[in-house]
Design a protein around this motif. Structure first.
Motif, mmCIF file in Angstrom:
data_model
loop_
_atom_site.group_PDB
_atom_site.id
_atom_site.type_symbol
_atom_site.label_atom_id
_atom_site.label_comp_id
_atom_site.label_asym_id
_atom_site.label_seq_id
_atom_site.Cartn_x
_atom_site.Cartn_y
_atom_site.Cartn_z
ATOM 1 N N GLU A 16 0.792 -1.258 0.013
ATOM 2 C CA GLU A 16 0.021 -0.017 -0.160
ATOM 3 C C GLU A 16 0.926 1.207 -0.145
ATOM 4 N N VAL A 17 2.118 1.051 0.342
ATOM 5 C CA VAL A 17 3.172 2.251 0.195
ATOM 6 C C VAL A 17 3.711 2.454 -1.224
ATOM 7 N N ASP A 18 3.612 3.794 -1.559
ATOM 8 C CA ASP A 18 4.277 4.119 -2.598
ATOM 9 C C ASP A 18 5.635 4.799 -2.439
ATOM 10 N N VAL A 19 6.654 4.544 -3.122
ATOM 11 C CA VAL A 19 8.141 5.016 -2.884
ATOM 12 C C VAL A 19 8.368 5.941 -4.223
ATOM 13 N N THR A 20 8.914 7.049 -3.716
ATOM 14 C CA THR A 20 9.875 7.740 -4.765
ATOM 15 C C THR A 20 11.128 7.844 -4.656
ATOM 16 N N ILE A 21 11.915 7.404 -5.609
ATOM 17 C CA ILE A 21 13.237 7.695 -5.467
ATOM 18 C C ILE A 21 14.043 9.038 -5.957
ATOM 19 N N LEU A 22 14.725 9.503 -5.346
ATOM 20 C CA LEU A 22 15.487 11.000 -6.069
ATOM 21 C C LEU A 22 16.925 10.738 -6.185
ATOM 22 N N SER A 23 17.489 11.158 -7.030
ATOM 23 C CA SER A 23 19.169 11.025 -7.119
ATOM 24 C C SER A 23 19.577 11.792 -8.176
ATOM 25 N N THR A 24 20.626 12.156 -8.389
ATOM 26 C CA THR A 24 21.081 12.960 -9.398
ATOM 27 C C THR A 24 21.874 11.958 -10.690
ATOM 28 N N ALA A 25 21.614 10.687 -10.350
ATOM 29 C CA ALA A 25 22.249 9.344 -11.279
ATOM 30 C C ALA A 25 20.940 9.440 -12.444
ATOM 31 N N SER A 26 21.686 9.079 -13.502
ATOM 32 C CA SER A 26 20.826 9.132 -14.729
ATOM 33 C C SER A 26 19.882 7.832 -14.350
ATOM 34 N N THR A 27 18.561 8.255 -15.128
ATOM 35 C CA THR A 27 17.426 7.408 -14.989
ATOM 36 C C THR A 27 17.833 5.908 -15.357
ATOM 37 N N SER A 28 18.642 5.834 -16.333
ATOM 38 C CA SER A 28 18.881 4.347 -16.812
ATOM 39 C C SER A 28 19.655 3.472 -15.600
ATOM 40 N N ALA A 29 20.439 4.298 -14.516
ATOM 41 C CA ALA A 29 20.949 3.653 -13.383
ATOM 42 C C ALA A 29 19.851 3.132 -12.603
ATOM 43 N N ALA A 30 18.779 3.451 -12.720
ATOM 44 C CA ALA A 30 17.836 3.029 -11.759
ATOM 45 C C ALA A 30 16.932 2.025 -12.378
ATOM 46 N N ALA A 31 16.816 1.989 -13.591
ATOM 47 C CA ALA A 31 15.627 1.333 -14.415
ATOM 48 C C ALA A 31 15.408 -0.275 -14.155
ATOM 49 N N SER A 32 16.633 -0.762 -13.866
ATOM 50 C CA SER A 32 16.502 -2.284 -13.512
ATOM 51 C C SER A 32 15.886 -2.539 -12.446
ATOM 52 N N PHE A 33 16.180 -1.549 -11.381
ATOM 53 C CA PHE A 33 15.578 -1.712 -10.010
ATOM 54 C C PHE A 33 14.259 -1.176 -9.682
ATOM 55 N N ALA A 34 13.849 -0.423 -10.325
ATOM 56 C CA ALA A 34 12.757 0.264 -10.218
ATOM 57 C C ALA A 34 11.487 -0.130 -10.946
ATOM 58 N N ALA A 35 11.367 -1.447 -11.118
ATOM 59 C CA ALA A 35 10.283 -2.116 -12.106
ATOM 60 C C ALA A 35 9.125 -2.383 -11.509
ATOM 61 N N MET A 36 8.993 -2.070 -10.056
ATOM 62 C CA MET A 36 7.801 -2.458 -9.406
ATOM 63 C C MET A 36 6.816 -1.153 -9.525
ATOM 64 N N PRO A 37 5.525 -1.470 -9.620
ATOM 65 C CA PRO A 37 4.576 -0.384 -10.092
ATOM 66 C C PRO A 37 4.649 0.511 -8.863
ATOM 67 N N SER A 38 4.887 0.233 -7.568
ATOM 68 C CA SER A 38 4.806 0.990 -6.426
ATOM 69 C C SER A 38 6.134 2.029 -6.414
ATOM 70 N N ILE A 39 7.157 1.782 -7.119
ATOM 71 C CA ILE A 39 8.326 2.412 -6.908
ATOM 72 C C ILE A 39 8.480 3.512 -8.485
ATOM 73 N N SER A 40 8.678 4.703 -8.068
ATOM 74 C CA SER A 40 8.881 5.442 -9.178
ATOM 75 C C SER A 40 10.225 6.282 -8.856
ATOM 76 N N TYR A 41 11.075 6.602 -10.211
ATOM 77 C CA TYR A 41 12.130 7.188 -10.025
ATOM 78 C C TYR A 41 12.393 8.703 -10.726
ATOM 79 N N HIS A 42 12.977 9.672 -10.074
ATOM 80 C CA HIS A 42 13.114 11.035 -10.503
ATOM 81 C C HIS A 42 14.405 11.464 -10.307
ATOM 82 N N ARG A 43 15.045 11.839 -11.538
ATOM 83 C CA ARG A 43 16.219 12.242 -11.406
ATOM 84 C C ARG A 43 16.283 13.899 -11.277
#
Length: 457
Positions: free
Chosen positions: A30-57
């Motif tokens: 039930e928890v949504d998680v947003t990850i922030l970083s200065t790293a490129s989006t491609s660096a997180a693509a393989s890890f953030a495949a779950m629907p509840s996880i979003s990535y923002h550079r």
């Protein structure tokens, strides 16, 4: 629970923070998680495949970096600080869509707490260096107040609650000299950590129980109450059977070796040795008589092979070494599928630089270690592994970090052949079981995660 947990990581700690995100949503869908970083989006693509996880550079024009900042560790602290205006915009944008229940930052993102506090967002630290490491950092302001002069020249053991004794020179170099900017960043971060809403730690109770007891009893913050501490480990990336690693030639070679017979040597993406040290390592491995799998990088200043992509092993290693050891050794050029190797039943031991992720992987797969720290907090981690957890042997080295062939041979034999090595193997086997139990439903880490989620408004 409606709302979002926002995790903020430097590229240096992004992998560990991404694994934390997956652990949270695995047990709290039930928890949504947003990850922030200065790293490129491609660096997180393989890890953030779950629907509840979003990535923002965090992209855009950050405040220019001062010319005097050249120390790499200082850069780790400064870059997030210079991105604070962009971070503020990102958090405000997220807040328009969902209430931010918690803002979790890694050690180097300390300056981001200024932004989250200005928005009245509960702020937590994530400590990837473990429970013992957290004890050291929280106690650091006390060390600063009680030791006159620099830790780097103190040259004595320090007694820190919850930890084995640590030689002052084994502290990270950035904590050695109090007039340095890096020291000031460490100190300010330790102070802010002690004032945060809570601290999430990549560990589990059975591994660092003494540390957790000291933290719960406020022994590491003698002038104040320690924030709530949650042990949520071991957080290690899962083995991905689709990444081609299972087809790696070294794994096929391991399939042909007897169970628990191979010593694996691998030192992370920055682990490099001089040409003389590599030759010494080769002699030690050859003289030990034991099987080995060794990931070798080109030493500084040594030309690579004509392809310029791999080290020239014939030029780096002693003459005839590869031929003499071909029946019991396998030398990799630069890269090894570390998790897949450590999980293989043929591996008997791991010679490691003591990086936290590497040691947790080793423990999770039941592999005892030989410690060869190279940089950062790795000398402290060696003490934690050898004296605190009792899951590893140490390599004796000279003041400049050189290790002789005789010492390498000695410790390989000690780990594989001696009663002391057997006791370490038994201890590590226990930790493997405890690590698995901690991350399962009802386990200590899942219980701590539940406490953390419940405390969020």
């Amino acid at each position: 629970m409606a709302g979002t947990i926002v995790l903020y990581a430097t590229p240096e700690h992004l992998n560990s923070m991404l694994t934390l995100a997956k652990f949270i949503v695995k047990h709290h869908q039930e928890v949504d998680v947003t990850i922030l970083s200065t790293a490129s989006t491609s660096a997180a693509a393989s890890f953030a495949a779950m629907p509840s996880i979003s990535y923002h550079r965090l992209s855009g024009a950050a405040t220019p970096l001062p010319n005097h900042v050249t120390n790499p560790v200082e850069l780790y602290f400064e870059i997030p600080r210079l991105h604070n205006p962009i971070l503020l915009e990102a958090l405000e944008e997220i807040s328009k869509k969902s209430r931010i229940r918690a803002f979790v930052i890694d050690f180097f993102c300390n300056s981001a707490s200024e932004v989250s506090k200005s928005l009245n967002i509960p702020t937590y630290f994530y400590v990837s260096s473990g429970g013992y490491g957290l004890c050291v950092f929280l106690y650091f302001p006390t060390i600063h107040e009680t030791i006159c002069g620099d830790i780097g020249v103190f040259n004595d053991f320090l007694e820190i609650p919850g930890c084995p004794r640590i030689l002052s020179s084994d502290f990270p170099c950035g904590m050695h000299f109090r007039e340095s900017n890096v020291y000031k960043h460490f100190l300010n971060t330790a102070i802010n950590m002690g004032r945060s809403d809570g601290i999430l730690v990549n560990s589990f109770d059975a591994l660092e129980l003494e540390a957790k007891v000291a933290l719960v009893k406020d022994l590491c913050t003698p002038k104040s109450k320690t924030p709530p501490v949650y042990f949520l480990g071991p957080l290690i990336p899962e083995i991905n059977s689709n990444n081609g690693a299972t087809e790696h030639e070294c794994l096929k070679w391991l399939d042909l070796q007897p169970a628990r017979s191979v010593i694996f040597l691998c030192f992370g993406r920055r682990g490099m040795f001089s040409a003389d040290q590599l030759k010494e390592m080769a002699v030690g491995l050859e003289n030990s008589g034991h099987r080995f799998l060794w990931a070798v990088r080109s030493p500084p200043g040594i030309p690579r092979s004509p392809s310029q992509e791999e080290p020239d092993l014939d030029a780096i290693l002693p003459k005839g070494f590869l031929e003499r050891t071909k029946d019991r050794g396998f030398v990799l050029k630069s890269w090894a599928p570390q998790k897949e190797v450590l999980s293989h039943e043929s591996v008997a031991g791991f010679v490691t630089h003591c990086g936290r992720s590497s040691t947790l992987e080793s423990l999770s797969f039941g592999v005892p270690m030989i410690c060869w720290p190279l940089y950062a907090e790795q000398k402290m981690q060696r003490e934690f592994l050898v004296e605190g957890m009792k899951v590893a042997l140490r390599l004796e080295m000279t003041y400049d970090g050189f290790v002789t062939a005789a010492e390498i041979e000695k410790q390989v034999r000690e780990l594989v052949e001696s009663e002391k090595g057997n006791q370490i193997r038994l201890r590590v086997a226990e930790m493997k079981n405890f690590a698995k139990a901690a991350a399962e439903n009802g386990g200590s880490s899942v219980v701590d995660l539940e406490k953390f989620v419940r405390c969020l408004n």
